[in-house]
Design a protein around this motif. Structure first.
Motif, PDB file in Angstrom:
ATOM      1  N   GLU A 198      13.288 -31.552  42.326  1.00 54.08           N
ATOM      2  CA  GLU A 198      14.593 -30.900  42.469  1.00 54.08           C
ATOM      3  C   GLU A 198      14.751 -29.772  41.453  1.00 54.08           C
ATOM      4  O   GLU A 198      15.274 -28.697  41.772  1.00 54.08           O
ATOM      5  CB  GLU A 198      15.708 -31.933  42.300  1.00 54.08           C
ATOM      6  CG  GLU A 198      15.801 -32.919  43.457  1.00 54.08           C
ATOM      7  CD  GLU A 198      16.766 -34.058  43.178  1.00 54.08           C
ATOM      8  OE1 GLU A 198      17.223 -34.169  42.013  1.00 54.08           O
ATOM      9  OE2 GLU A 198      17.069 -34.822  44.102  1.00 54.08           O
ATOM     10  N   GLU A 201      12.639 -26.810  42.489  1.00 53.03           N
ATOM     11  CA  GLU A 201      13.242 -26.074  43.607  1.00 53.03           C
ATOM     12  C   GLU A 201      14.226 -25.023  43.111  1.00 53.03           C
ATOM     13  O   GLU A 201      14.338 -23.932  43.697  1.00 53.03           O
ATOM     14  CB  GLU A 201      13.953 -27.059  44.547  1.00 53.03           C
ATOM     15  CG  GLU A 201      14.769 -26.427  45.655  1.00 53.03           C
ATOM     16  CD  GLU A 201      13.938 -25.854  46.806  1.00 53.03           C
ATOM     17  OE1 GLU A 201      14.511 -25.131  47.641  1.00 53.03           O
ATOM     18  OE2 GLU A 201      12.726 -26.135  46.851  1.00 53.03           O
ATOM     19  N   ILE A 208      10.522 -27.163  48.088  1.00 52.38           N
ATOM     20  CA  ILE A 208      10.605 -28.491  48.696  1.00 52.38           C
ATOM     21  C   ILE A 208      10.109 -28.448  50.140  1.00 52.38           C
ATOM     22  O   ILE A 208       9.345 -29.324  50.582  1.00 52.38           O
ATOM     23  CB  ILE A 208      12.038 -29.037  48.606  1.00 52.38           C
ATOM     24  CG1 ILE A 208      12.351 -29.424  47.150  1.00 52.38           C
ATOM     25  CG2 ILE A 208      12.223 -30.243  49.520  1.00 52.38           C
ATOM     26  CD1 ILE A 208      13.768 -29.907  46.933  1.00 52.38           C
TER      27      ILE A 208
END
Length: 259
Positions: A198, A201, A208
């Protein structure tokens, strides 16, 4: 569903991703859990939500490991399971940084991913040998598909996770040769929706989606799917399984890269 009733577990890196999913799964399966993480806010919140205990821990601090294990034993009377999940990336290929930055990144990622895992194994075995009723326990070390198919963009992470695979086998065979009923296995997750991914990203939008395509299933794993494999290895369902590797990668390592 594996029965973990009455078992005591330590889960490192519990604040998010696979660690958080493992805490939830273990508590649901009846275990008493001590979760640890450097992220006190999220780690403590997760443990409060699930009924687990929480402790702040930098797994690379090897001197603190006996204290972490002692806290679990003092709270619950024994230690049955250790999940060495905490980890980090270096984000650098072999020639990407100058010497000072490269070796600083290398030293830190190996301290967390490899030395922290070894120190955890060592402290856990010492406690498991003294369990009421005799030596017994299960250690599950979390590696990565990069341990088999390394990333050119992260030499430290890939090397450390490859070393975790061999470390686990060494621990498993040492315990077996010393007639200790303490198993050590490795889980090798593929692309999983974790805090590390995360965060990446945010730096690289679209990452992702690209990572999801590395699996023939064309999706990321939910951390709960990996936690299910961890729970099986931690249970008494596989007493002859030690020194083994369980790959949870959506067949990413099973297909020729050209297809």
């Amino acid at each position: 569903m594996p029965d973990l009733s009455g078992k005591v577990a330590i889960v490192t890196g519990c604040a998010s991703g696979i660690g958080a999913a493992a805490v939830r799964r273990f508590v649901a399966d009846g275990a008493k859990v001590l979760g640890t993480d450097m992220d006190e806010t999220r780690g403590a919140a997760l443990c409060a939500e699930t009924g687990a205990l929480f402790a702040v821990q930098d797994v690379s601090d090897r001197a603190a490991w006996p204290q972490i294990v002692a806290r679990a034993v003092e709270a619950f009377g024994r230690l049955d399971i250790l999940i060495n999940n905490a980890g980090m990336v270096s984000g650098a290929g072999i020639g990407d940084l100058d010497d000072d930055a490269m070796f600083a990144a290398w030293d830190r990622v190996l301290a967390v991913n490899l030395t922290g895992t070894m120190a955890g194994c060592r402290a856990a075995i010492a406690a498991m040998r003294d369990n009421p009723g005799g030596a017994k326990g299960a250690i599950i070390n979390i590696a990565s598909t990069t341990a088999i198919a390394p990333l050119p963009t992260d030499v430290g992470y890939s090397a450390s996770k490859g070393a975790v695979r061999v470390l686990s086998k060494s621990v498993a065979t040492w315990c077996a040769q010393h007639q200790l009923d303490i198993r050590c296995n490795t889980v090798i997750p593929g692309a999983t929706m974790t805090g590390i991914l995360e965060a990446a990203e945010q730096q690289t939008p679209g990452l992702i989606a690209a990572v999801a395509k590395t699996s023939p299933l064309n999706r990321l794993a939910d951390p709960a799917e990996t936690a299910a494999a961890i729970a099986f290895l931690a249970s008494d369902e596989c007493p002859f399984m030690t020194g083994a590797e369980m790959v949870v990668d959506g067949a990413a390592l099973s297909i020729h890269p050209g297809f």
